[in-house]
Motif scaffolding. Structure first.
Motif, PDB file in Angstrom:
ATOM      1  N   ARG A  56       0.831  -1.216   0.000  1.00  0.00           N
ATOM      2  CA  ARG A  56       0.000   0.000   0.000  1.00  0.00           C
ATOM      3  C   ARG A  56       0.860   1.259   0.000  1.00  0.00           C
ATOM      4  N   THR A  57       1.935   1.240   0.773  1.00  0.00           N
ATOM      5  CA  THR A  57       2.842   2.385   0.817  1.00  0.00           C
ATOM      6  C   THR A  57       3.526   2.591  -0.531  1.00  0.00           C
ATOM      7  N   ALA A  58       4.007   1.505  -1.134  1.00  0.00           N
ATOM      8  CA  ALA A  58       4.662   1.589  -2.439  1.00  0.00           C
ATOM      9  C   ALA A  58       3.679   2.077  -3.498  1.00  0.00           C
ATOM     10  N   ALA A  59       2.464   1.558  -3.474  1.00  0.00           N
ATOM     11  CA  ALA A  59       1.452   1.958  -4.456  1.00  0.00           C
ATOM     12  C   ALA A  59       1.123   3.444  -4.324  1.00  0.00           C
ATOM     13  N   ALA A  60       0.946   3.912  -3.101  1.00  0.00           N
ATOM     14  CA  ALA A  60       0.625   5.326  -2.891  1.00  0.00           C
ATOM     15  C   ALA A  60       1.773   6.216  -3.362  1.00  0.00           C
ATOM     16  N   ALA A  61       2.991   5.839  -3.036  1.00  0.00           N
ATOM     17  CA  ALA A  61       4.153   6.621  -3.468  1.00  0.00           C
ATOM     18  C   ALA A  61       4.278   6.615  -4.986  1.00  0.00           C
ATOM     19  N   GLY A  62       4.068   5.458  -5.584  1.00  0.00           N
ATOM     20  CA  GLY A  62       4.161   5.349  -7.043  1.00  0.00           C
ATOM     21  C   GLY A  62       3.124   6.191  -7.757  1.00  0.00           C
ATOM     22  N   VAL A  63       1.893   6.140  -7.297  1.00  0.00           N
ATOM     23  CA  VAL A  63       0.827   6.923  -7.922  1.00  0.00           C
ATOM     24  C   VAL A  63       1.077   8.422  -7.734  1.00  0.00           C
ATOM     25  N   ALA A  64       1.508   8.814  -6.548  1.00  0.00           N
ATOM     26  CA  ALA A  64       1.790  10.239  -6.300  1.00  0.00           C
ATOM     27  C   ALA A  64       2.923  10.739  -7.197  1.00  0.00           C
ATOM     28  N   ALA A  65       3.981   9.953  -7.320  1.00  0.00           N
ATOM     29  CA  ALA A  65       5.109  10.356  -8.164  1.00  0.00           C
ATOM     30  C   ALA A  65       4.715  10.378  -9.635  1.00  0.00           C
ATOM     31  N   MET A  66       3.974   9.366 -10.063  1.00  0.00           N
ATOM     32  CA  MET A  66       3.531   9.296 -11.454  1.00  0.00           C
ATOM     33  C   MET A  66       2.653  10.504 -11.795  1.00  0.00           C
ATOM     34  N   THR A  67       1.746  10.848 -10.913  1.00  0.00           N
ATOM     35  CA  THR A  67       0.860  11.991 -11.138  1.00  0.00           C
ATOM     36  C   THR A  67       1.656  13.289 -11.205  1.00  0.00           C
ATOM     37  N   THR A  68       2.607  13.437 -10.313  1.00  0.00           N
ATOM     38  CA  THR A  68       3.461  14.631 -10.312  1.00  0.00           C
ATOM     39  C   THR A  68       4.248  14.734 -11.613  1.00  0.00           C
ATOM     40  N   ALA A  69       4.818  13.623 -12.050  1.00  0.00           N
ATOM     41  CA  ALA A  69       5.602  13.615 -13.290  1.00  0.00           C
ATOM     42  C   ALA A  69       4.728  13.931 -14.497  1.00  0.00           C
ATOM     43  N   GLU A  70       3.542  13.365 -14.544  1.00  0.00           N
ATOM     44  CA  GLU A  70       2.646  13.635 -15.671  1.00  0.00           C
ATOM     45  C   GLU A  70       2.200  15.089 -15.697  1.00  0.00           C
ATOM     46  N   LEU A  71       1.905  15.641 -14.531  1.00  0.00           N
ATOM     47  CA  LEU A  71       1.504  17.048 -14.478  1.00  0.00           C
ATOM     48  C   LEU A  71       2.618  17.945 -15.006  1.00  0.00           C
ATOM     49  N   PHE A  72       3.840  17.666 -14.586  1.00  0.00           N
ATOM     50  CA  PHE A  72       4.945  18.507 -15.033  1.00  0.00           C
ATOM     51  C   PHE A  72       5.291  18.262 -16.500  1.00  0.00           C
ATOM     52  N   SER A  73       5.395  16.995 -16.907  1.00  0.00           N
ATOM     53  CA  SER A  73       5.807  16.719 -18.289  1.00  0.00           C
ATOM     54  C   SER A  73       4.728  17.113 -19.290  1.00  0.00           C
ATOM     55  N   ASP A 152      14.110  13.402 -25.793  1.00  0.00           N
ATOM     56  CA  ASP A 152      12.761  13.464 -25.226  1.00  0.00           C
ATOM     57  C   ASP A 152      12.609  12.407 -24.135  1.00  0.00           C
ATOM     58  N   VAL A 153      13.109  11.221 -24.439  1.00  0.00           N
ATOM     59  CA  VAL A 153      13.013  10.109 -23.488  1.00  0.00           C
ATOM     60  C   VAL A 153      13.913  10.367 -22.279  1.00  0.00           C
ATOM     61  N   ALA A 154      15.113  10.882 -22.533  1.00  0.00           N
ATOM     62  CA  ALA A 154      16.025  11.207 -21.424  1.00  0.00           C
ATOM     63  C   ALA A 154      15.421  12.282 -20.527  1.00  0.00           C
ATOM     64  N   ALA A 155      14.816  13.295 -21.117  1.00  0.00           N
ATOM     65  CA  ALA A 155      14.183  14.349 -20.324  1.00  0.00           C
ATOM     66  C   ALA A 155      13.000  13.794 -19.541  1.00  0.00           C
ATOM     67  N   GLY A 156      12.239  12.911 -20.144  1.00  0.00           N
ATOM     68  CA  GLY A 156      11.139  12.263 -19.431  1.00  0.00           C
ATOM     69  C   GLY A 156      11.654  11.463 -18.243  1.00  0.00           C
ATOM     70  N   GLY A 157      12.760  10.767 -18.442  1.00  0.00           N
ATOM     71  CA  GLY A 157      13.371  10.012 -17.341  1.00  0.00           C
ATOM     72  C   GLY A 157      13.828  10.925 -16.215  1.00  0.00           C
ATOM     73  N   ALA A 158      14.429  12.054 -16.574  1.00  0.00           N
ATOM     74  CA  ALA A 158      14.890  13.013 -15.556  1.00  0.00           C
ATOM     75  C   ALA A 158      13.713  13.605 -14.785  1.00  0.00           C
ATOM     76  N   ILE A 159      12.636  13.915 -15.487  1.00  0.00           N
ATOM     77  CA  ILE A 159      11.437  14.431 -14.816  1.00  0.00           C
ATOM     78  C   ILE A 159      10.874  13.368 -13.880  1.00  0.00           C
ATOM     79  N   GLY A 160      10.860  12.123 -14.338  1.00  0.00           N
ATOM     80  CA  GLY A 160      10.365  11.030 -13.497  1.00  0.00           C
ATOM     81  C   GLY A 160      11.197  10.857 -12.239  1.00  0.00           C
ATOM     82  N   LEU A 161      12.513  10.904 -12.377  1.00  0.00           N
ATOM     83  CA  LEU A 161      13.381  10.791 -11.193  1.00  0.00           C
ATOM     84  C   LEU A 161      13.176  11.958 -10.233  1.00  0.00           C
ATOM     85  N   ALA A 162      13.031  13.157 -10.785  1.00  0.00           N
ATOM     86  CA  ALA A 162      12.796  14.334  -9.939  1.00  0.00           C
ATOM     87  C   ALA A 162      11.470  14.213  -9.193  1.00  0.00           C
ATOM     88  N   ALA A 163      10.439  13.733  -9.875  1.00  0.00           N
ATOM     89  CA  ALA A 163       9.134  13.562  -9.225  1.00  0.00           C
ATOM     90  C   ALA A 163       9.207  12.515  -8.119  1.00  0.00           C
TER      91      ALA A 163
END
Length: 179
Positions: A56-73, A152-163
């Motif tokens: 549950r903790t991993a899922a919540a963290a993953g969804v929060a990070a994914m949402t943050t990355a999508e909003l920014f990217s 584009d893919v490298a920048a997406g990866g960097a945004i994902g790591l930052a999120a």
């Protein structure tokens, strides 16, 4: 900067429609799973349902990070930097049918994949390995299908790591701010 752009274009031209044959075989399934982050929502549901507290903790963290990355990217970076996708003549005809019209820079699919993985892995390393393999497949598919240039893919990866880093640090930052 011109050399970087030219190198990015040359590498894209070599990678599109080439590379390991396994990428071509699994690309349609990977694209379908990654579309609208279906694979990451399914992973989050599976982890939450069967992984106990850690899941549950991993899922919540993953969804929060994914949402943050999508909003920014997708919500910020793509709006600020309009880049055309690789030329259609570089792309095999079968890959042209569902080609996005949005800006090529950055790869939102890659940002979401890396963010989800980066947030899950510290909480549940075994799940992080599985997610990491899926994230690599998503990034490879985005390149080989001609949807993105390598930068584009490298920048997406960097945004994902930052999120993922931001989501992991958020509880500590909030505690420090409130105390």
């Amino acid at each position: 900067m011109a050399d970087l752009r030219d190198g990015d274009r040359q590498l894209a031209r070599r990678v599109i429609a080439r590379g390991p044959s396994w990428v071509r075989r699994v690309a349609p399934a990977v694209e379908e799973a990654a579309e609208h982050t279906k694979v990451w929502w399914a992973a989050a549901l599976g982890m939450a349902a069967y992984g106990g507290w850690r899941g549950r903790t991993a899922a919540a963290a993953g969804v929060a990070a994914m949402t943050t990355a999508e909003l920014f990217s997708n919500g910020v970076a793509k709006q600020l930097y309009q880049r055309r996708r690789p030329p259609p003549e570089w792309v095999p005809p079968e890959d042209l049918q569902d080609r996005p019209d949005s800006s090529s820079f950055p790869s939102g699919h890659t940002a979401a994949a890396v963010a989800f993985t980066g947030a899950v892995a510290p909480v549940w390393p075994a799940a992080g390995v599985i997610c990491g393999l899926s994230a690599v497949m998503v990034a490879a598919q985005r390149l080989h299908s001609g949807a993105h240039y390598p930068l584009d893919v490298a920048a997406g990866g960097a945004i994902g790591l930052a999120a993922a880093t931001l989501i992991r640090a958020a509880p500590h930052l909030l505690r420090r701010r409130l105390l």
